[in-house]
Design a protein around this motif. Structure first.
Motif, short mmCIF file in Angstrom:
data_model
loop_
_atom_site.label_atom_id
_atom_site.label_comp_id
_atom_site.label_asym_id
_atom_site.label_seq_id
_atom_site.Cartn_x
_atom_site.Cartn_y
_atom_site.Cartn_z
N TYR A 33 0.83 -1.10 0.01
CA TYR A 33 0.03 0.03 0.13
C TYR A 33 0.97 1.20 -0.06
O TYR A 33 0.59 2.30 -0.78
CB TYR A 33 -0.91 0.09 1.18
CG TYR A 33 -1.69 1.28 1.50
CD1 TYR A 33 -2.86 1.53 0.93
CD2 TYR A 33 -1.11 2.05 2.43
CE1 TYR A 33 -3.62 2.72 1.26
CE2 TYR A 33 -1.89 3.44 2.66
CZ TYR A 33 -3.18 3.55 1.88
OH TYR A 33 -3.46 4.75 2.47
N ASN A 83 -8.93 7.39 0.71
CA ASN A 83 -7.85 7.37 1.79
C ASN A 83 -8.20 8.05 3.04
O ASN A 83 -8.21 7.59 4.12
CB ASN A 83 -6.50 7.68 1.24
CG ASN A 83 -5.91 6.80 0.41
OD1 ASN A 83 -6.01 5.38 0.48
ND2 ASN A 83 -5.08 7.08 -0.52
N LEU A 125 -11.11 5.72 4.42
CA LEU A 125 -10.40 4.75 4.93
C LEU A 125 -9.90 4.75 6.45
O LEU A 125 -9.91 4.11 7.19
CB LEU A 125 -9.03 4.32 3.89
CG LEU A 125 -8.01 3.01 4.12
CD1 LEU A 125 -7.39 3.03 2.87
CD2 LEU A 125 -7.00 3.51 5.40
N TYR A 159 -6.85 -5.32 1.77
CA TYR A 159 -5.97 -4.75 0.86
C TYR A 159 -6.15 -4.98 -0.51
O TYR A 159 -5.85 -4.01 -1.44
CB TYR A 159 -4.66 -4.42 1.50
CG TYR A 159 -4.36 -3.99 2.61
CD1 TYR A 159 -3.63 -2.53 2.53
CD2 TYR A 159 -4.56 -4.18 3.87
CE1 TYR A 159 -3.28 -2.03 3.72
CE2 TYR A 159 -4.33 -3.49 5.03
CZ TYR A 159 -3.67 -2.17 4.87
OH TYR A 159 -3.46 -1.52 5.90
N TYR A 180 -8.86 -3.24 -2.13
CA TYR A 180 -8.52 -1.60 -2.19
C TYR A 180 -7.76 -1.29 -3.50
O TYR A 180 -8.12 -0.82 -4.34
CB TYR A 180 -7.88 -1.20 -1.17
CG TYR A 180 -7.26 0.02 -1.19
CD1 TYR A 180 -8.05 1.34 -1.21
CD2 TYR A 180 -5.84 0.34 -1.52
CE1 TYR A 180 -7.32 2.59 -1.29
CE2 TYR A 180 -5.22 1.65 -1.63
CZ TYR A 180 -6.16 2.77 -1.33
OH TYR A 180 -5.40 4.01 -1.67
N SER A 209 -14.66 0.64 -1.17
CA SER A 209 -13.39 0.08 -0.78
C SER A 209 -12.65 0.81 0.43
O SER A 209 -12.41 0.37 1.33
CB SER A 209 -12.23 -0.10 -2.02
OG SER A 209 -11.88 1.19 -2.25
N ILE A 235 -11.49 -1.19 3.75
CA ILE A 235 -9.83 -1.49 4.02
C ILE A 235 -9.83 -0.67 5.41
O ILE A 235 -8.59 -1.14 6.10
CB ILE A 235 -8.89 -0.89 2.71
CG1 ILE A 235 -7.57 -1.11 3.27
CG2 ILE A 235 -9.25 0.51 2.71
CD1 ILE A 235 -6.67 -0.70 2.32
#
Length: 462
Positions: A31, A54, A57, A88, A91, A110, A114
């Motif tokens: 990642y 993100n 996330l 992951y 993702y 996603s 994640i």
């Protein structure tokens, strides 16, 4: 050779830490490599979408980590980490889908998934790295964890370097990179099923790692909530907050300033250098001739000094950057100006990654109670995720780079100050003398105190 073989017994804590580190390398390590190509996908036109994903996330990660200790204690480390690593892969698949189609639904979906998975991965890994080792091995276990994560990033970084070595474009991640990452993540997640519950593990002296009877869901939740009353842990929260903000910042600046193959090279070399730097820090943190307080303070100084220099330099460098107007001639690795970019990127990356080792060391110095350490590590990863979520959110609205760098530096300075205070006035050279319910005392320590080990190999009342 005999000692090496004993360490790598299948049911030894050290072997379990290696498996845990491989799981982190196959998930978070890859990642990191993908994000360092530039906001996940490496395409400037997709940066805002990926930053929003993100941010989601990390927001979910805050909750899943803060209360995920209860999940770990119920499911066990193998299943918890396996589930986390597989998210992951989902993702990365969403980024691939977005790059191919331009549709946002899959990436947005996603993000929360994640976020839950990241909490599962890092709670498990942090628990193994802090609860399984003896006090003299805390630095070694933390270093092994972070270096295996770095190894995952090395593998993830060399793939784009090879693929993009003859490319001077600014955007796009090849399909082969996505396929390789997903395959590694799936296999790594399945490997994590080999992780065992701590009561099945034995140290070299015959003592078990932990003997904790199962508890109900409500009792686990109450135990999790109780850690938020710990004044020392609460004091450390500002030190946790900026721990991965540099990932967001470095990826954004990298994508703003450099072309794709320069970004690929920077991300690869950074994680390579992290590994020997981690070993050097381990030598300090586990130095047998120094007490724990001295080791911790020297290690803290060795990490924080270059870190402060790096962030001050960052603020000076980006003071004239306009995020809304990226350069028309992105920097390539063949240009002279790339030299200073390279030096600063390495300084920032390595020092900030080693900050994780320092945090794990400080957490491990608070208690020898495995169940409590589960929740402590969860809080660390949760607050870390909150800091990363904030940075992703700020990136999505394109705040000036200098403001972002200044905020990160401020939190690091506060965290460094707190750790110096705790190291000087609260860190003890051993916790074996503390009468903590559920705390671990290895057999050889009991024998040194003239106490016969019981049948479990642990005496929690010493």
């Amino acid at each position: 050779m005999k000692e090496f073989t004993r360490q790598f017994r299948w049911h030894s804590p050290w072997t379990q830490n290696v498996i845990s580190g491989i799981g982190v390398g196959c998930s978070a390590g890859l990642y990191v490599a993908l994000n360092l190509l530039g906001a996940g996908g490496g395409r400037p036109d997709s940066a805002q979408v990926v930053q929003v994903v993100n941010a989601t996330l990390c927001s979910v990660w805050f909750l899943s980590s803060s209360f995920g200790g209860s999940i770990l204690n119920k499911l066990g480390p193998g299943l918890t980490m396996c589930i986390g690593v597989q998210t992951y892969a989902v993702y990365v698949g969403s980024l691939w889908y977005y790059d191919e189609t331009g549709k946002r639904d899959y990436p947005y979906a996603s993000g929360p998934l994640i976020g839950i998975g990241a909490g599962c991965v890092f709670i498990t890994a942090g628990y193994v790295a802090t609860a399984y080792p003896e006090e003299s091995e805390k630095g070694a276990y933390a270093t092994m964890l972070m270096n295996l994560q770095a190894l995952g990033s090395v593998i993830g970084g060399i793939i784009p370097v090879i693929v993009n070595r003859d490319s001077n474009t600014t955007s796009g991640v090849p399909r082969s990179v996505y396929i390789s990452f997903i395959a590694i993540m799936v296999v790594g997640g399945l490997l994590c099923l080999l992780l065992q519950r701590p009561h099945k593990l034995k140290r070299d002296d015959g003592s078990v790692v932990a003997v904790n009877p199962p508890r109900g869901a409500w009792e686990e939740l109450r135990s999790n909530l109780a850690v938020f009353k710990d004044p020392t842990l609460l004091m450390m929260l500002p030190a946790f907050f900026p721990s991965e903000c540099f990932l967001v910042y470095s990826g954004a600046v990298n994508a703003h300033l450099n072309n794709l193959r320069a970004r690929s090279l920077l991300s690869f070399i950074a994680v390579v250098l992290q590994i020997p730097a981690g070993w050097a820090l381990q030598w300090i943190l586990d130095h047998k001739e120094w007490g724990r307080r001295k080791r911790g303070l020297i290690g803290l100084t060795a990490v924080s000094s270059p870190m402060i220099v790096a962030w001050v330099w960052e603020m000076i460098r980006v003071s004239g950057y306009d995020r809304n107007r990226p350069p028309l001639d992105p920097t390539d690795w063949t240009e002279p100006r790339f030299g200073w970019i390279f030096v600063l990127f390495m300084l920032t990356w390595v020092s900030c990654q080693l900050w994780h080792n320092i945090v794990y060391y400080w957490i491990g110095a608070l208690t020898n109670n495995p169940r409590k350490l589960t929740h402590y590590v969860g809080v660390f990863r949760g607050v870390l995720g909150a800091g990363e979520a904030l940075c992703f959110g700020l990136d999505s609205i394109k705040v000036p780079f200098i403001a972002e760098a200044g905020g990160v530096l401020l939190f690091y300075i506060i965290g460094i100050s707190i750790f110096y205070y705790l190291g000087l006035y609260h860190m003890q050279d051993t916790n074996y003398d503390k009468k903590e319910e559920g705390a671990i005392v290895p057999n050889h320590v009991l024998e040194e105190k003239g106490i016969a080990p019981n049948s479990r190999g642990v005496d929690a009342t010493v």
